[in-house]
Design an enzyme around this catalytic site. Sequence first.
Site, PDB file in Angstrom:
ATOM      1  N   LYS A  65       0.859  -1.196   0.000  1.00  0.00           N
ATOM      2  CA  LYS A  65       0.000   0.000   0.000  1.00  0.00           C
ATOM      3  C   LYS A  65       0.888   1.237   0.000  1.00  0.00           C
ATOM      4  CE  LYS A  65      -3.142   2.646   3.056  1.00  0.00           C
ATOM      5  NZ  LYS A  65      -4.050   2.628   4.216  1.00  0.00           N
ATOM      6  N   ASP A  89      -2.815  10.247   3.492  1.00  0.00           N
ATOM      7  CA  ASP A  89      -4.210   9.838   3.680  1.00  0.00           C
ATOM      8  C   ASP A  89      -4.975  10.908   4.453  1.00  0.00           C
ATOM      9  OD1 ASP A  89      -6.578   8.494   3.959  1.00  0.00           O
ATOM     10  OD2 ASP A  89      -5.807   6.940   5.316  1.00  0.00           O
ATOM     11  N   LYS A 136     -10.420  12.797   7.852  1.00  0.00           N
ATOM     12  CA  LYS A 136      -9.893  12.491   9.186  1.00  0.00           C
ATOM     13  C   LYS A 136      -9.882  13.769  10.022  1.00  0.00           C
ATOM     14  CE  LYS A 136      -6.652   8.781   7.995  1.00  0.00           C
ATOM     15  NZ  LYS A 136      -7.242   7.688   8.783  1.00  0.00           N
ATOM     16  N   ASP A 196       1.604   6.566   5.342  1.00  0.00           N
ATOM     17  CA  ASP A 196       0.626   5.602   4.853  1.00  0.00           C
ATOM     18  C   ASP A 196       1.096   4.856   3.598  1.00  0.00           C
ATOM     19  OD1 ASP A 196      -1.738   4.405   5.586  1.00  0.00           O
ATOM     20  OD2 ASP A 196      -3.005   5.730   4.392  1.00  0.00           O
ATOM     21  N   GLU A 235      -9.479   3.397   2.328  1.00  0.00           N
ATOM     22  CA  GLU A 235      -8.996   3.464   0.945  1.00  0.00           C
ATOM     23  C   GLU A 235      -7.902   2.450   0.642  1.00  0.00           C
ATOM     24  OE1 GLU A 235      -7.709   5.150   3.317  1.00  0.00           O
ATOM     25  OE2 GLU A 235      -5.575   4.934   2.914  1.00  0.00           O
ATOM     26  N   ARG A 291      -7.623  -0.713   1.333  1.00  0.00           N
ATOM     27  CA  ARG A 291      -8.143  -1.981   0.815  1.00  0.00           C
ATOM     28  C   ARG A 291      -8.600  -1.839  -0.635  1.00  0.00           C
ATOM     29  NH1 ARG A 291     -12.262  -2.141   5.713  1.00  0.00           N
ATOM     30  NH2 ARG A 291     -10.441  -1.107   6.590  1.00  0.00           N
TER      31      ARG A 291
HETATM   32  N1  BES Z   1      -4.215   4.698   6.941  1.00  0.00           N
HETATM   33  C1  BES Z   1      -5.307   4.400   7.771  1.00  0.00           C
HETATM   34  C2  BES Z   1      -4.974   3.441   8.905  1.00  0.00           C
HETATM   35  C3  BES Z   1      -4.023   3.956   9.962  1.00  0.00           C
HETATM   36  C4  BES Z   1      -4.512   4.590  11.087  1.00  0.00           C
HETATM   37  C5  BES Z   1      -2.662   3.753   9.853  1.00  0.00           C
HETATM   38  C6  BES Z   1      -3.648   5.038  12.067  1.00  0.00           C
HETATM   39  C7  BES Z   1      -1.798   4.198  10.834  1.00  0.00           C
HETATM   40  C8  BES Z   1      -2.280   4.836  11.940  1.00  0.00           C
HETATM   41  C9  BES Z   1      -6.435   3.771   6.945  1.00  0.00           C
HETATM   42  O1  BES Z   1      -6.521   4.176   5.633  1.00  0.00           O
HETATM   43  C10 BES Z   1      -7.712   4.160   7.588  1.00  0.00           C
HETATM   44  O2  BES Z   1      -8.011   5.324   7.588  1.00  0.00           O
HETATM   45  N2  BES Z   1      -8.447   3.189   8.113  1.00  0.00           N
HETATM   46  C11 BES Z   1      -9.689   3.452   8.763  1.00  0.00           C
HETATM   47  C12 BES Z   1     -10.632   2.355   8.353  1.00  0.00           C
HETATM   48  C13 BES Z   1     -12.066   2.591   8.777  1.00  0.00           C
HETATM   49  C14 BES Z   1     -12.646   3.778   8.059  1.00  0.00           C
HETATM   50  C15 BES Z   1     -12.853   1.345   8.472  1.00  0.00           C
HETATM   51  C16 BES Z   1      -9.435   3.451  10.258  1.00  0.00           C
HETATM   52  O3  BES Z   1      -8.605   2.671  10.718  1.00  0.00           O
HETATM   53  O4  BES Z   1     -10.060   4.242  10.948  1.00  0.00           O
HETATM   54 ZN    ZN Z   2      -4.757   4.801   4.763  1.00  0.00          ZN
HETATM   55 MG    MG Z   3      -7.742   5.913   5.409  1.00  0.00          MG
END
Ligand code: BES
Ligand code: ZN
Ligand code: MG
Length: 510
Positions: A276, A281, A288, A299, A360, A362
């Site tokens: 990835k 992000d 966010k 990311d 995103e 996935r």
């Molecule tokens: N890049 C993030 C995951 C992440 C969070 C990595 C904190 C490192 C530190 C990922 O793209 C994300 O935003 N995931 C969401 C998924 C949810 C919307 C189902 C998350 O973890 O909140």
């Molecule tokens: Zn992400």
């Molecule tokens: Mg994300």
Amino acid sequence: MQIKLDVTGDQFLASELKILTAFQKTHISKAKGSKSETTVSVDHWYDDSLKEEFQNLKNAKNFKAAKDETISFTGAIGETVWVVGLGDKTKFNAEDIRKVIAKILKGTRGSKFESIGIDVPGFNTIRDEAKTARVIAESAWMTDYTFDKYKTKKSEPYNFILILAHTEKKNSIKIEKALASTKNICESINVIKDFINEVPNVLHSEEYARRIEADVKKNLKGVKIKILNKAQIQKEKMGMFLSVNAGSAYEPRLVHLTYEPTKVTSKTKHIALVGKGITFDTGGYSLKPGASMAGMKNDMGGSATVYGAFRSAVLEKAPVKITCILAMTDNAVNENATMPDAVVTARNGKTVEILNTDAEGRLILGDALDYACDQNPHYIIDAATLTGACLVALGNQVCAILGNDQKWINEVLGAAETQNEYMWQLPIINEWRQDIKSKVADLKNIGTPMRAGTAIGAAFLEEFIKNDIKWAHLDVAGVVDSQSHLPYCSPHGASGLIVRTLTHLLVNGK
Ligand code: BES
Ligand code: ZN
Ligand code: MG
């Protein structure tokens, strides 16, 4: 920092700082009422004059050789000698060697020593001189990393020569080989740390692909590189990948690297690495909050991790064929950005309802995994900073592993153990596979909020693995940065972890 092996011991004796080690021995008296007694044992005095000088020290009696306790004195020719306490010898393992070496080197920062001699037998609690030398060098090279290109005042470099002294000449070829291989791996680790630490206004998808290409052309002879641009990604019908890129000012990139060993037979295994590469992000329309957004330049850490492993494995002439697929874009917002409720069609034909544009990773990985399957590998391993839930489940010290084949997962877990890198398996159960079925499309990109987030992400990825290819997914969201508990990693910024595990897997045949 330069690292040299000294077989004769001459360079060690001439070094300006000598590092010797001492262990703690506890004697438990069987007689009733008598207390246990702790003594200090130095297994390996490099020469007798050092031993004498140590014994003549007034404060030697107070030195208990506890972990992190050091006693310092000046040797016969004016050199500095540190006797470093390592605690109980029976409990001192390879990871302890890495940690103590990093602490010692940090203790020399700013000093004027031009050469530092390390007595390898003194650290050899694992009864393997070559491995001891390897982990010492590994720690030194990882500790020697700084990211200060944006500081006007640069940090002091470790510009000394590190001398690894050992006594057994017969081991020297083995040790030299171990050091050369460690150098390849650590150099790759430090290259990917630069990618991860680079800021998102500089390292966007187009620039990231350019930097990988430049590194491959310069350092990885024989590796084939293909970089797909937006038009080519459209031609590949990667609808999920494109939906993430829709709000970006930059084109997406799919970097496709191929390595083949010199000897290929029908038995040669083919492994695909997929990463990835979200260069930043924001969450997209499902934006966010500020505090969670900062740090999201990391990311792309999953793609950097697999590239680091690919790079080391090529330099180490791994006996397997390796395909490495890196999917790159940022997840940004503009008037073209994908809105929640949108439905897109993945490369494999499945339709996906995007209920949260922040899930995103996935989406881009699903298309990249489907593309990887078409390269017909025997095994796939992907790495991604996929879920915040991974940090909730396993903290920021442990990498999560999930997949569709227990034997393959066990092999990856075994490789992690050889490198003392923390990795723990989470399950994918049918109920969670059901949780990503959509009411309006085949799939949706999120499951029940606050429930098994890491496994839901993996269950989604599994939908894009075909032909029963053995697949393992690593969620590196926690381990990719800020490993403040490991002195050989910087407390802030990229860690470079998991590259060692994956390299071990590839170089040892899988
Ligand atoms: N890049 C993030 C995951 C992440 C969070 C990595 C904190 C490192 C530190 C990922 O793209 C994300 O935003 N995931 C969401 C998924 C949810 C919307 C189902 C998350 O973890 O909140
Ligand atoms: Zn992400
Ligand atoms: Mg994300």
